[in-house]
Enzyme design. Structure first.
Site, PDB file in Angstrom:
ATOM      1  N   LEU A 113       1.032  -8.744  -4.659  1.00  8.20           N
ATOM      2  CA  LEU A 113      -0.432  -8.613  -4.367  1.00  8.20           C
ATOM      3  C   LEU A 113      -0.912  -9.794  -3.262  1.00  8.20           C
ATOM      4  O   LEU A 113      -0.674 -11.002  -3.310  1.00  8.20           O
ATOM      5  CB  LEU A 113      -1.256  -9.201  -5.495  1.00  8.20           C
ATOM      6  CG  LEU A 113      -1.834  -7.979  -6.298  1.00  8.20           C
ATOM      7  CD1 LEU A 113      -0.596  -7.518  -7.220  1.00  8.20           C
ATOM      8  CD2 LEU A 113      -2.968  -8.572  -7.239  1.00  8.20           C
ATOM      9  N   GLY A 114      -1.563  -9.230  -2.080  1.00  6.47           N
ATOM     10  CA  GLY A 114      -2.099 -10.246  -1.144  1.00  6.47           C
ATOM     11  C   GLY A 114      -0.932 -10.885  -0.408  1.00  6.47           C
ATOM     12  O   GLY A 114      -1.261 -11.986   0.229  1.00  6.47           O
ATOM     13  N   GLY A 116       0.885  -9.534   2.158  1.00 12.39           N
ATOM     14  CA  GLY A 116       0.875  -9.056   3.602  1.00 12.39           C
ATOM     15  C   GLY A 116       1.738  -7.725   3.535  1.00 12.39           C
ATOM     16  O   GLY A 116       2.110  -7.423   4.617  1.00 12.39           O
ATOM     17  N   LEU A 117       2.259  -7.274   2.562  1.00 12.58           N
ATOM     18  CA  LEU A 117       2.953  -6.169   2.553  1.00 12.58           C
ATOM     19  C   LEU A 117       1.859  -4.859   2.056  1.00 12.58           C
ATOM     20  O   LEU A 117       2.257  -3.810   1.747  1.00 12.58           O
ATOM     21  CB  LEU A 117       4.106  -6.006   1.155  1.00 12.58           C
ATOM     22  CG  LEU A 117       5.052  -7.362   1.590  1.00 12.58           C
ATOM     23  CD1 LEU A 117       6.328  -7.165   0.674  1.00 12.58           C
ATOM     24  CD2 LEU A 117       5.574  -7.125   2.983  1.00 12.58           C
ATOM     25  N   ALA A 121      -3.591  -1.262   0.060  1.00 12.06           N
ATOM     26  CA  ALA A 121      -3.560   0.107   0.783  1.00 12.06           C
ATOM     27  C   ALA A 121      -3.008   0.983   0.170  1.00 12.06           C
ATOM     28  O   ALA A 121      -3.115   1.989  -0.078  1.00 12.06           O
ATOM     29  CB  ALA A 121      -3.193   0.026   2.556  1.00 12.06           C
ATOM     30  N   ASP A 164      -3.072  -0.122   7.832  1.00 15.63           N
ATOM     31  CA  ASP A 164      -2.282  -0.244   6.660  1.00 15.63           C
ATOM     32  C   ASP A 164      -2.458   1.033   5.795  1.00 15.63           C
ATOM     33  O   ASP A 164      -1.864   1.573   5.332  1.00 15.63           O
ATOM     34  CB  ASP A 164      -3.082  -1.273   5.664  1.00 15.63           C
ATOM     35  CG  ASP A 164      -2.530  -2.643   5.892  1.00 15.63           C
ATOM     36  OD1 ASP A 164      -2.233  -3.004   7.323  1.00 15.63           O
ATOM     37  OD2 ASP A 164      -2.693  -3.439   5.098  1.00 15.63           O
TER      38      ASP A 164
END
Ligand code: ADP
Ligand code: PMV
Ligand code: MG
EC number: 2.7.1.36
Length: 328
Positions: A113-114, A116-117, A121, A164
């Protein structure tokens, strides 16, 4: 139960600048979020997010106005945990015209989570797809991406690009510039991810760049320079020149760092990758903590990252050719 999955992504180039109309090239990776949806007899929403651990707790809540979430956590933490899913279900209600429909939603995700992957989205794309299908409507990928974008746009206070969500819905490598979203050809890239175990606050990081850009002309120029890197990068990607792609990724990272969205651990991982001989390395996504992406066909970068203090996990990522996947 109707189940869909959607992939996460890395940015080869262009995060942040894409919010201001510059192009970006994200690339879907085979790390997925799965969302199962079942219609309820009432209009309530119950979300069970097994892998949703923020500061080490798991949350299960009912989103109906008359029902307090069944979890021992602060209101702000709960908001962060549930707003994407709530908003995705709103899109399902709007698309299908079933304003009062309720759902049991189950989320399982392999995407941190959170970091950058693109976990937000992927969850939103999979939730809208499963939700609409549960009501007998199958959306085309472009429409699905548009609905998912509206969700991110709403939750991130109007500060979101289509990158995203389009990438997660369609899979593969994509190019996004404003509302122009298209799939592009990409060679098989030797992607290595380093994850510091942490996360960044997307909304705050985007706001930080916005303020800098308004305050300093050279910050606005930096955002435009990122756009120039992306335009160069597209041609290099088409040629399949991995060494040159890496050089451009290094340059892109430097400019993101100048815009204040890197962190000590991201820098440490970027340099560990470069020292190990990676063709290039940069942070991916909003930054502030989370993941870097490097290019290295050998084992060296993955090995070096796994011994780097501050890197919690290092792994190779395959390009996800398929976007949303309809599982059942
Ligand atoms: N497994 C999950 N279950 C429920 N919500 C999730 C899950 N993964 C991500 N989310 C939602 O997405 C948010 C993180 O999105 P964001 O800050 O954009 O980071 P990123 O998209 O880079 O992972 C979380 O706070 C949460 O609301
Ligand atoms: C910073 C930004 O360009 C990318 C954010 O990516 P992620 O949510 O950190 O994976 C914001 C956006 O494009 O909506
Ligand atoms: Mg996100």
């Amino acid at each position: 139960m109707t189940v869909s999955s959607a992939p996460g992504k890395v940015y080869l180039f262009g995060e942040h600048a894409v919010v201001y109309g510059e192009p970006a090239v994200p690339c879907a990776i085979e790390v997925r979020a799965r969302v199962g949806v079942e219609r309820r007899d009432d209009s309530k929403l119950r979300v069970h997010a097994e892998d949703l651990s923020l500061d080490g707790f798991t949350v299960e809540y009912g989103g109906g106005a008359d029902e307090r979430p069944d979890v021992n956590a602060s209101e702000s933490l709960l908001m962060a945990a549930t707003q994407y899913v709530d908003s995705a279900i709103e899109q399902v209600r709007e698309v299908t015209g079933e304003e009062d429909v309720g759902f049991d939603v189950t989320i399982e995700s392999d995407i941190p989570l959170g970091a950058g992957l693109g976990s937000s989205a992927a969850v939103v794309v999979a939730a809208i797809d499963a939700g609409t299908r549960a009501l007998g409507t199958t959306l085309e990928p472009a429409e699905l991406a548009e609905r998912a974008y509206r969700t991110e746009h709403e939750v991130q206070d109007g500060q979101a690009s289509r990158a995203d969500t389009f990438c997660s819905a369609t899979g593969g490598a994509v190019r996004v510039e404003g509302d122009d979203c298209r799939s592009i050809e990409a060679p098989d890239l030797p992607l290595v991810i380093g994850f510091d175990g942490g996360a960044g606050e997307t909304g705050e990081l985007v706001s930080g760049v916005r303020t800098l850009r308004e305050e300093y002309e050279f910050a606005a120029d930096t955002v435009e320079a990122i756009g120039d890197i992306v335009r160069n990068g597209e041609d290099v990607l088409a040629d399949g020149d991995v060494a040159e792609l890496g050089r451009l990724m290094n340059f892109n990272h430097g400019l993101l760092s100048a815009l204040g969205v890197s962190s000590r651990s991201l820098e440490t991982m970027v340099w560990a990758a470069r020292d190990a001989g990676a063709d290039g390395a940069k942070l991916t996504g909003a930054g502030g903590g989370g993941c870097i992406v490097a290019l290295d066909p050998t084992e060296e970068t993955e090995t070096a990252l796994s011994f780097t203090p501050g890197c919690e996990d290092a792994f190779r990522a395959e390009l996800a050719e398929e976007g949303v996947r309809r599982i059942e």
